[in-house]
Structures are given as structure tokens and as C-alpha cells.
Motif scaffolding. Structure first.
Motif, mmCIF file in Angstrom:
data_model
loop_
_atom_site.group_PDB
_atom_site.id
_atom_site.type_symbol
_atom_site.label_atom_id
_atom_site.label_comp_id
_atom_site.label_asym_id
_atom_site.label_seq_id
_atom_site.Cartn_x
_atom_site.Cartn_y
_atom_site.Cartn_z
ATOM 1 N N HIS A 137 0.822 -1.202 0.000
ATOM 2 C CA HIS A 137 0.000 0.000 0.000
ATOM 3 C C HIS A 137 0.857 1.252 0.000
ATOM 4 O O HIS A 137 1.872 1.335 0.694
ATOM 5 C CB HIS A 137 -0.914 0.011 1.227
ATOM 6 N N GLU A 138 0.408 2.247 -0.756
ATOM 7 C CA GLU A 138 1.142 3.508 -0.817
ATOM 8 C C GLU A 138 0.879 4.372 0.413
ATOM 9 O O GLU A 138 1.756 5.043 0.924
ATOM 10 C CB GLU A 138 0.720 4.284 -2.066
ATOM 11 N N TYR A 139 -0.351 4.371 0.863
ATOM 12 C CA TYR A 139 -0.768 5.304 1.903
ATOM 13 C C TYR A 139 -0.760 4.627 3.262
ATOM 14 O O TYR A 139 -1.358 3.567 3.445
ATOM 15 C CB TYR A 139 -2.177 5.819 1.590
ATOM 16 N N MET A 140 -0.049 5.236 4.212
ATOM 17 C CA MET A 140 -0.041 4.744 5.585
ATOM 18 C C MET A 140 -0.263 5.905 6.535
ATOM 19 O O MET A 140 0.091 7.051 6.225
ATOM 20 C CB MET A 140 1.280 4.036 5.913
ATOM 21 N N SER A 141 -0.848 5.605 7.677
ATOM 22 C CA SER A 141 -1.181 6.672 8.611
ATOM 23 C C SER A 141 -1.168 6.168 10.039
ATOM 24 O O SER A 141 -1.266 4.956 10.279
ATOM 25 C CB SER A 141 -2.553 7.260 8.267
ATOM 26 N N TRP A 142 -1.039 7.100 10.960
ATOM 27 C CA TRP A 142 -1.099 6.825 12.382
ATOM 28 C C TRP A 142 -2.243 7.627 12.994
ATOM 29 O O TRP A 142 -2.381 8.834 12.727
ATOM 30 C CB TRP A 142 0.194 7.212 13.085
ATOM 31 N N TYR A 143 -3.029 6.945 13.816
ATOM 32 C CA TYR A 143 -4.113 7.578 14.550
ATOM 33 C C TYR A 143 -3.923 7.314 16.039
ATOM 34 O O TYR A 143 -3.348 6.311 16.442
ATOM 35 C CB TYR A 143 -5.470 6.992 14.148
ATOM 36 N N ARG A 144 -4.484 8.194 16.828
ATOM 37 C CA ARG A 144 -4.638 7.912 18.239
ATOM 38 C C ARG A 144 -6.123 7.898 18.567
ATOM 39 O O ARG A 144 -6.907 8.666 17.989
ATOM 40 C CB ARG A 144 -3.883 8.907 19.122
ATOM 41 N N ARG B 263 -8.088 10.218 15.752
ATOM 42 C CA ARG B 263 -7.522 11.463 15.245
ATOM 43 C C ARG B 263 -6.201 11.184 14.543
ATOM 44 O O ARG B 263 -5.351 10.457 15.065
ATOM 45 C CB ARG B 263 -7.331 12.459 16.384
ATOM 46 N N LEU B 264 -6.040 11.779 13.388
ATOM 47 C CA LEU B 264 -4.880 11.525 12.547
ATOM 48 C C LEU B 264 -3.654 12.252 13.090
ATOM 49 O O LEU B 264 -3.682 13.463 13.320
ATOM 50 C CB LEU B 264 -5.177 11.980 11.116
ATOM 51 N N ILE B 265 -2.561 11.511 13.255
ATOM 52 C CA ILE B 265 -1.324 12.097 13.773
ATOM 53 C C ILE B 265 -0.401 12.494 12.615
ATOM 54 O O ILE B 265 -0.021 13.652 12.464
ATOM 55 C CB ILE B 265 -0.587 11.100 14.696
ATOM 56 N N ARG C 129 -11.306 15.539 -3.793
ATOM 57 C CA ARG C 129 -9.865 15.744 -3.847
ATOM 58 C C ARG C 129 -9.204 14.560 -4.524
ATOM 59 O O ARG C 129 -9.410 13.412 -4.139
ATOM 60 C CB ARG C 129 -9.289 15.895 -2.437
ATOM 61 N N SER C 130 -8.386 14.827 -5.509
ATOM 62 C CA SER C 130 -7.623 13.765 -6.151
ATOM 63 C C SER C 130 -6.170 13.808 -5.704
ATOM 64 O O SER C 130 -5.356 13.019 -6.151
ATOM 65 C CB SER C 130 -7.690 13.920 -7.683
ATOM 66 N N ASP C 131 -5.869 14.734 -4.808
ATOM 67 C CA ASP C 131 -4.503 14.813 -4.314
ATOM 68 C C ASP C 131 -4.365 14.046 -3.008
ATOM 69 O O ASP C 131 -5.227 13.261 -2.646
ATOM 70 C CB ASP C 131 -4.109 16.287 -4.121
ATOM 71 N N ILE C 132 -3.320 14.312 -2.319
ATOM 72 C CA ILE C 132 -3.015 13.576 -1.093
ATOM 73 C C ILE C 132 -4.148 13.666 -0.076
ATOM 74 O O ILE C 132 -4.496 12.699 0.581
ATOM 75 C CB ILE C 132 -1.711 14.131 -0.478
ATOM 76 N N ALA C 133 -4.733 14.852 0.019
ATOM 77 C CA ALA C 133 -5.763 15.057 1.044
ATOM 78 C C ALA C 133 -6.962 14.162 0.825
ATOM 79 O O ALA C 133 -7.703 13.868 1.754
ATOM 80 C CB ALA C 133 -6.194 16.520 1.064
ATOM 81 N N GLY C 134 -7.171 13.704 -0.398
ATOM 82 C CA GLY C 134 -8.310 12.833 -0.658
ATOM 83 C C GLY C 134 -8.162 11.463 -0.034
ATOM 84 O O GLY C 134 -9.124 10.708 0.038
ATOM 85 N N ASN C 135 -6.958 11.130 0.396
ATOM 86 C CA ASN C 135 -6.746 9.837 1.026
ATOM 87 C C ASN C 135 -7.031 9.862 2.517
ATOM 88 O O ASN C 135 -7.043 8.828 3.150
ATOM 89 C CB ASN C 135 -5.293 9.394 0.827
ATOM 90 N N GLN C 136 -7.220 11.012 3.090
ATOM 91 C CA GLN C 136 -7.397 11.084 4.531
ATOM 92 C C GLN C 136 -8.802 10.669 4.932
ATOM 93 O O GLN C 136 -9.776 11.018 4.277
ATOM 94 C CB GLN C 136 -7.127 12.499 5.015
ATOM 95 N N PHE C 137 -8.876 9.933 5.997
ATOM 96 C CA PHE C 137 -10.151 9.532 6.570
ATOM 97 C C PHE C 137 -10.462 10.424 7.760
ATOM 98 O O PHE C 137 -9.585 10.740 8.556
ATOM 99 C CB PHE C 137 -10.100 8.077 7.029
ATOM 100 N N TYR C 138 -11.719 10.798 7.873
ATOM 101 C CA TYR C 138 -12.185 11.559 9.023
ATOM 102 C C TYR C 138 -13.209 10.695 9.742
ATOM 103 O O TYR C 138 -14.188 10.261 9.147
ATOM 104 C CB TYR C 138 -12.804 12.882 8.579
ATOM 105 N N PHE C 139 -12.966 10.462 11.023
ATOM 106 C CA PHE C 139 -13.800 9.545 11.791
ATOM 107 C C PHE C 139 -14.752 10.291 12.708
ATOM 108 O O PHE C 139 -14.427 11.359 13.245
ATOM 109 C CB PHE C 139 -12.917 8.628 12.646
#
Lengths: 113, 118
Positions: free
Chosen positions: A29-36, A44-46, B98-108
Motif C-alpha cells: 500500500h502507498e498510503y499509511m497513517s497513524w491515529y490515536r 484522530r490523525l497524527i 480531492r484527487s490529491d493527497i488530502a483525498g486519502n485522509q479519513f475523518y472519523f
């Protein structure tokens, strides 16, 4: 399939100590993320990364550093632990397209005393 | 920025009763929408997702959700609750526009804890 693997599962730190939470994924996967995750606040995204060598800050980045030297690994570093960083930390990965799901690790429960 | 509201931090239902968990988003462009479930001491697992193919989305374990643009909602339902459904449920969005990086972000959302009473 291993998916997203986080280590350790549990950790207790003293205030001021540093440590690294490990995250590895085997899905290319290209996209990785950290949440708390904190009670009543959801996730919440760190920090996040869209590929090796590319990282950026999320909603709550202060006190944390990341790097992405390979596609597979995305470690999270606590430079000087504080009680406010007591939380459950989740690493997630996705293909990098907006309509694809995120895959989560099992979490690391961190307590700072 | 995207935001998600989950009404009711705790929901209790009797076993066999209807489960309804509410999720509303705030965006002028309908986002991609997801429901995740978290069992105790585990990570998040995808229940279902909406990507515009159909407004009624069926997921795993008998759950489904209906996208209603006019109400900016994506409520999760299950006709008959089972004891094994007790968990925390999270609604999440990502930005379709968004087709850029921000479009990959998830909001919970902040999550809804479901209790099933025997």
C-alpha cells in the motif's frame, strides 16, 4: 496474510522517555497513517505518508515524528513522552485511492506515567 | 474540511431488535462513506462502504447502510441484533472531491458503543 502489524501491543513509559511504535504492512500500500484513539474523541490523525520518503502532518502531530524509508514500514516516534500521550495508537494503510478502505493494525496501548 | 457526526455515543438494544446507528456528514460534495466496527481490544474492521454505485449498501454480518444525500446521512442498520454485535462502531468519510493527497485522509466520527441486552 499478515496485513498491518503493529508492535508492541502494550507499553508503559515514564514521562520524558522516548520510544518507537512499529508498523509494517505487506500489501504494497502507498498510503499509511497513524491515529490515536481517545475516549469520546474517535480516531484522530497524527501523521500520514503517501509513499517512501513522503510524510505529512495530520490533526494532532505535536510530540510525534515519523519517517518512511520503505513502502512497508512506517514507524512512529515519541520524542519525550508525556502523560497526555497516553492513548491507543493505530496504524492503517490503504492503496492510496480515495474510495478504498483503510486496513488497521491491532493497536498499541500506551501508558505514560 | 470534512466532518462526521455520530448521534448517540451509547446505544442499547435487545437481542433480536432493530439496530440503528446514526451518521451525518458535512460536505457540499458527497464524500466516500465507510462504517467500521471495533471489537474489544482489536483494530477496526470495515463493515461496508459507499462509493456511489448504489445508495443502499450491504455489508458483512447482516449490516446495511443507506446513503441519503438530501439528509446528508449514512445510517447503519441491522434488522435483528445479535449478542456478537456488541462493539464500537465508527462512521468515516474521505473527500471525493480531492484527487490529491488530502483525498486519502479519513475523518472519523466519535464512535457509538452498541450494547446488546439478552
Amino acid at each position: 496474510n499478515a496485513g498491518v502489524t503493529q508492535t508492541p501491543k502494550f507499553q508503559v513509559l515514564k514521562t520524558g522517555q522516548s520510544m518507537t511504535l512499529q508498523c509494517a504492512q505487506d500489501m504494497n500500500h502507498e498510503y499509511m497513517s497513524w491515529y490515536r484513539q481517545d475516549p469520546g474523541m474517535g480516531l484522530r490523525l497524527i501523521h500520514y505518508s503517501v509513499g517512501a520518503g513522503i510524510t505529512d502532518q495530520g490533526e494532532v502531530p505535536n510530540g510525534y515524528n515519523v519517517s518512511r524509508s520503505t513502502t512497508e514500514d512506517f514507524p512512529l516516534r515519541l520524542l519525550s513522552a508525556a502523560p497526555s500521550q497516553t492513548s491507543v495508537y493505530f496504524c492503517a494503510s490503504s492503496k492510496g485511492l480515495t474510495n478504498t478502505e483503510a486496513f488497521f493494525g491491532q493497536g498499541t496501548r500506551l501508558t505514560v506515567v | 474540511a470534512q466532518s462526521v457526526t455520530q448521534l448517540g455515543s451509547h446505544v442499547s438494544v435487545s437481542e433480536g431488535a432493530l439496530v440503528l446507528l446514526r451518521c451525518n456528514y458535512s460536505s457540499s460534495v458527497p464524500p466516500y462513506l465507510f462504517w467500521y466496527v471495533q471489537y474489544p481490544n482489536q483494530g477496526l474492521q470495515l463493515l461496508l462502504k459507499y462509493t456511489s454505485a448504489a445508495t443502499l449498501v450491504k455489508g458483512i454480518n447482516g449490516f446495511e447502510a443507506e446513503f441519503k444525500k438530501s439528509e446528508t446521512s449514512f445510517h447503519l442498520t441491522k434488522p435483528s441484533a445479535h449478542m456478537s454485535d456488541a462493539a464500537e462502531y465508527f462512521c468515516a468519510v474521505s473527500d471525493r472531491s480531492r484527487s490529491d493527497i488530502a483525498g486519502n485522509q479519513f475523518y472519523f466520527g466519535t464512535g457509538t458503543s452498541l450494547t446488546v441486552i439478552p
